[in-house]
Design a protein around this motif. Structure first.
Motif, mmCIF file in Angstrom:
data_model
loop_
_atom_site.group_PDB
_atom_site.id
_atom_site.type_symbol
_atom_site.label_atom_id
_atom_site.label_comp_id
_atom_site.label_asym_id
_atom_site.label_seq_id
_atom_site.Cartn_x
_atom_site.Cartn_y
_atom_site.Cartn_z
ATOM 1 N N ILE A 191 6.033 -1.539 -13.151
ATOM 2 C CA ILE A 191 6.180 -1.830 -14.580
ATOM 3 C C ILE A 191 7.296 -2.848 -14.800
ATOM 4 C CG2 ILE A 191 6.806 -0.846 -16.838
ATOM 5 C CD1 ILE A 191 5.615 1.848 -15.750
ATOM 6 N N GLU A 192 8.380 -2.685 -14.057
ATOM 7 C CA GLU A 192 9.541 -3.565 -14.221
ATOM 8 C C GLU A 192 9.351 -4.924 -13.561
ATOM 9 O OE1 GLU A 192 13.353 -2.052 -13.293
ATOM 10 O OE2 GLU A 192 13.088 -0.187 -14.374
ATOM 11 N N LYS A 193 8.749 -4.918 -12.359
ATOM 12 C CA LYS A 193 8.729 -6.124 -11.535
ATOM 13 C C LYS A 193 7.364 -6.815 -11.448
ATOM 14 C CE LYS A 193 13.034 -5.912 -10.030
ATOM 15 N NZ LYS A 193 14.003 -7.001 -10.067
ATOM 16 N N LYS A 194 6.346 -6.174 -11.993
ATOM 17 C CA LYS A 194 4.987 -6.719 -11.915
ATOM 18 C C LYS A 194 4.472 -6.819 -10.469
ATOM 19 C CE LYS A 194 5.327 -7.334 -16.346
ATOM 20 N NZ LYS A 194 4.748 -6.334 -17.263
ATOM 21 N N THR A 195 5.082 -6.069 -9.581
ATOM 22 C CA THR A 195 4.618 -6.019 -8.189
ATOM 23 C C THR A 195 3.359 -5.162 -8.130
ATOM 24 O OG1 THR A 195 6.897 -6.174 -7.418
ATOM 25 C CG2 THR A 195 5.281 -5.391 -5.825
ATOM 26 N N ARG A 196 2.426 -5.521 -7.241
ATOM 27 C CA ARG A 196 1.163 -4.784 -7.168
ATOM 28 C C ARG A 196 1.229 -3.713 -6.084
ATOM 29 N NH1 ARG A 196 -4.937 -7.237 -7.654
ATOM 30 N NH2 ARG A 196 -5.930 -5.223 -8.052
ATOM 31 N N PHE A 197 0.827 -2.498 -6.442
ATOM 32 C CA PHE A 197 0.773 -1.387 -5.501
ATOM 33 C C PHE A 197 -0.660 -0.850 -5.415
ATOM 34 C CE2 PHE A 197 5.143 -1.558 -6.869
ATOM 35 C CZ PHE A 197 5.881 -1.225 -5.733
ATOM 36 N N TYR A 198 -1.100 -0.585 -4.178
ATOM 37 C CA TYR A 198 -2.410 0.015 -3.938
ATOM 38 C C TYR A 198 -2.178 1.427 -3.406
ATOM 39 C CZ TYR A 198 -4.276 -4.766 -4.181
ATOM 40 O OH TYR A 198 -4.625 -6.034 -4.588
ATOM 41 N N TYR A 199 -2.496 2.419 -4.216
ATOM 42 C CA TYR A 199 -2.257 3.810 -3.860
ATOM 43 C C TYR A 199 -3.463 4.310 -3.069
ATOM 44 C CZ TYR A 199 1.207 2.993 -7.446
ATOM 45 O OH TYR A 199 2.237 2.447 -8.177
ATOM 46 N N THR A 200 -3.210 4.813 -1.863
ATOM 47 C CA THR A 200 -4.307 5.066 -0.921
ATOM 48 C C THR A 200 -4.167 6.409 -0.228
ATOM 49 O OG1 THR A 200 -4.257 2.677 -0.493
ATOM 50 C CG2 THR A 200 -5.631 4.008 0.948
ATOM 51 N N LEU A 201 -5.232 7.191 -0.277
ATOM 52 C CA LEU A 201 -5.276 8.502 0.373
ATOM 53 C C LEU A 201 -6.385 8.516 1.417
ATOM 54 C CD1 LEU A 201 -5.040 11.985 -1.311
ATOM 55 C CD2 LEU A 201 -6.972 11.500 0.193
ATOM 56 N N VAL A 202 -6.095 9.007 2.615
ATOM 57 C CA VAL A 202 -7.101 9.141 3.671
ATOM 58 C C VAL A 202 -7.578 10.588 3.709
ATOM 59 C CG1 VAL A 202 -7.577 9.010 6.146
ATOM 60 C CG2 VAL A 202 -6.153 7.257 5.047
ATOM 61 N N ASN A 203 -8.868 10.786 3.472
ATOM 62 C CA ASN A 203 -9.475 12.117 3.521
ATOM 63 C C ASN A 203 -10.129 12.297 4.888
ATOM 64 O OD1 ASN A 203 -10.850 14.498 3.146
ATOM 65 N ND2 ASN A 203 -12.414 13.627 1.803
ATOM 66 N N HIS A 204 -9.549 13.191 5.707
ATOM 67 C CA HIS A 204 -10.055 13.409 7.066
ATOM 68 C C HIS A 204 -11.247 14.363 7.119
ATOM 69 C CE1 HIS A 204 -6.972 11.166 9.163
ATOM 70 N NE2 HIS A 204 -6.045 11.767 8.457
ATOM 71 N N ALA B 159 0.879 -1.169 0.000
ATOM 72 C CA ALA B 159 0.000 0.000 0.000
ATOM 73 C C ALA B 159 0.912 1.213 0.000
ATOM 74 C CB ALA B 159 -0.891 0.006 1.239
ATOM 75 N N VAL B 160 0.581 2.205 -0.811
ATOM 76 C CA VAL B 160 1.382 3.431 -0.883
ATOM 77 C C VAL B 160 0.554 4.566 -0.291
ATOM 78 C CG1 VAL B 160 2.664 5.006 -2.383
ATOM 79 C CG2 VAL B 160 2.473 2.586 -2.991
ATOM 80 N N ALA B 161 1.052 5.167 0.793
ATOM 81 C CA ALA B 161 0.328 6.252 1.468
ATOM 82 C C ALA B 161 0.489 7.538 0.668
ATOM 83 C CB ALA B 161 0.850 6.433 2.889
ATOM 84 N N ILE B 162 -0.629 8.067 0.183
ATOM 85 C CA ILE B 162 -0.632 9.261 -0.670
ATOM 86 C C ILE B 162 -1.303 10.425 0.071
ATOM 87 C CG2 ILE B 162 -1.477 10.246 -2.838
ATOM 88 C CD1 ILE B 162 0.618 8.096 -3.285
ATOM 89 N N SER B 163 -0.729 11.620 -0.084
ATOM 90 C CA SER B 163 -1.357 12.814 0.487
ATOM 91 C C SER B 163 -1.640 13.862 -0.587
ATOM 92 C CB SER B 163 -0.439 13.425 1.555
ATOM 93 O OG SER B 163 0.750 13.908 0.969
ATOM 94 N N GLY B 164 -0.860 13.840 -1.652
ATOM 95 C CA GLY B 164 -0.973 14.867 -2.693
ATOM 96 C C GLY B 164 0.209 15.812 -2.672
ATOM 97 N N GLY B 165 1.009 15.744 -1.608
ATOM 98 C CA GLY B 165 2.218 16.544 -1.525
ATOM 99 C C GLY B 165 3.319 15.959 -2.391
ATOM 100 N N PRO B 166 4.426 16.698 -2.573
ATOM 101 C CA PRO B 166 5.492 16.231 -3.465
ATOM 102 C C PRO B 166 6.153 14.927 -3.012
ATOM 103 C CG PRO B 166 6.223 18.134 -2.180
ATOM 104 C CD PRO B 166 4.743 18.009 -1.966
ATOM 105 N N ASP B 167 6.215 14.704 -1.696
ATOM 106 C CA ASP B 167 6.859 13.485 -1.184
ATOM 107 C C ASP B 167 6.102 12.242 -1.632
ATOM 108 O OD1 ASP B 167 8.028 15.585 0.126
ATOM 109 O OD2 ASP B 167 7.327 15.029 2.112
#
Length: 347
Positions: free
Chosen positions: A61-74, A40-48
């Protein structure tokens, strides 16, 4: 833009820049060593976090690993839902699907601290549902230094002043992995601008009511005085090395002094009271984490206050970090506070 073209452009924008290619190469090596099938990739919208999303996408793309991009809206700010949608659309242009989790709990006090706890709790629940073991975060070198100064201002000991660990336990089932701790924020801003042409700034990052913002504003004055973040990081890493030695020593003491059962922890108080202050604090933090399954330690000043109280003959019982402390002859007993158990079930 087709999915294929989007992927090629994203990949090429790393490899046509020497410094960005180096950042990706280090990122890739770290994930290769970790060997997870999904993240899971913690996303905020900031540059980091946007830079982290781009690096993760190229790796997928290279490794076929699965990523779930996730943002928490408070839902703390009036336009937070709109901003979450904008981040979602921005990532979608690069074939990155964003999952937006909405927090329905009201946050009134200690806004940043409570929001962080809720965020990790929601991300952990998401991971359990998706059978994910690891959350990636965009913590970077600048965050390391800021955290050091925050803890320094609060009188933290060796543990608090040591560097954030790249890999740590969020709870029994989920790990936190910080692959960008050796990367400067300026480099992550460069990645975000190069890939997405923009990023989103949280207004709270400029709010001087928050201690982290005040410390962030010290960066330029420090640099003008000849103190740069690279120098501070060296000191932080030296403290971390010392802390690792102390942790090894702590494990031996823990086995000798402490017995753990399902509902309580027993400490040989006669031996405990003779220990160094830093070791006592570490032992208490470890015991509380075992019982409460917390990620964050209690504030060191609260632990020190309890330790002072324990040395008095008048001591009967006290509460810290959701645990009750009381003595029976030469044994210090820790148990989960009943009221805390109840509140956990109802939230």
């Amino acid at each position: 833009m087709s999915k294929k073209n989007s992927s090629v452009i994203l990949k090429n924008r790393f490899f046509d820049s020497k410094d960005l290619s180096s950042i990706y190469s280090k990122f890739k090596n770290k994930l290769d060593k970790l060997k997870r099938k999904s993240y899971a990739v913690a996303i905020s919208g900031g540059p980091d976090s946007l830079a982290l999303a781009a690096l993760s996408k190229v790796y997928s793309i290279e490794k076929k690993t699965r990523f779930y991009y996730t943002l928490v809206n408070h839902n703390i700010r009036s336009n937070s839902s709109k901003e979450a949608d904008q981040v979602k659309m921005l990532l979608k242009k690069h074939n990155i699907k964003l999952n937006v989790l909405k927090n329905n709990l009201e946050i009134k006090n200690n806004i940043q601290s409570q929001a962080r706890k809720i965020r990790y709790s929601m991300l952990s629940s998401f991971c359990i549902k998706k059978n994910i073991r690891t959350i990636l975060t965009g913590h970077n070198l600048d965050d390391q230094v800021e955290t050091f100064f925050i803890r320094l201002s609060r009188g933290s000991g060796l543990t608090g002043l040591s560097a954030m660990k790249p890999l740590s336990k969020l709870d029994k089932k989920i790990d936190l992995f910080r692959p960008l701790l050796d990367v400067k924020k300026d480099s992550l801003i460069k990645i975000s601008k190069k890939i997405y042409k923009k990023f989103f700034n949280d207004p709270s990052n400029k709010n001087t009511r928050f201690l982290r913002t005040k410390i962030r504003n010290l960066k330029k004055p420090l640099m003008k005085s000849g103190i740069n973040y690279d120098q501070i990081i060296k000191s932080i890493n030296n403290l971390a090395s010392s802390n690792e030695v102390l942790d090894q020593y702590l494990e031996e003491i823990f086995k000798d002094l402490i017995k753990v059962s399902k509902n309580q922890i027993l400490i040989d108080f006669k031996k405990f009271i003779k220990l160094n202050l830093e070791v006592k604090i570490k032992l208490f933090n470890k015991c509380i984490k075992i019982l409460m399954k917390n990620y964050y330690n209690p504030r060191s000043k609260k632990v020190k206050f309890l330790l002072s109280a324990l040395e008095k003959n008048s001591f009967k019982k006290a509460t810290l970090g959701g645990c009750q402390f009381f003595k029976k002859k030469d044994v210090l007993i820790l148990m989960v506070e009943k009221a805390t158990k109840y509140s956990k079930k109802t939230t």
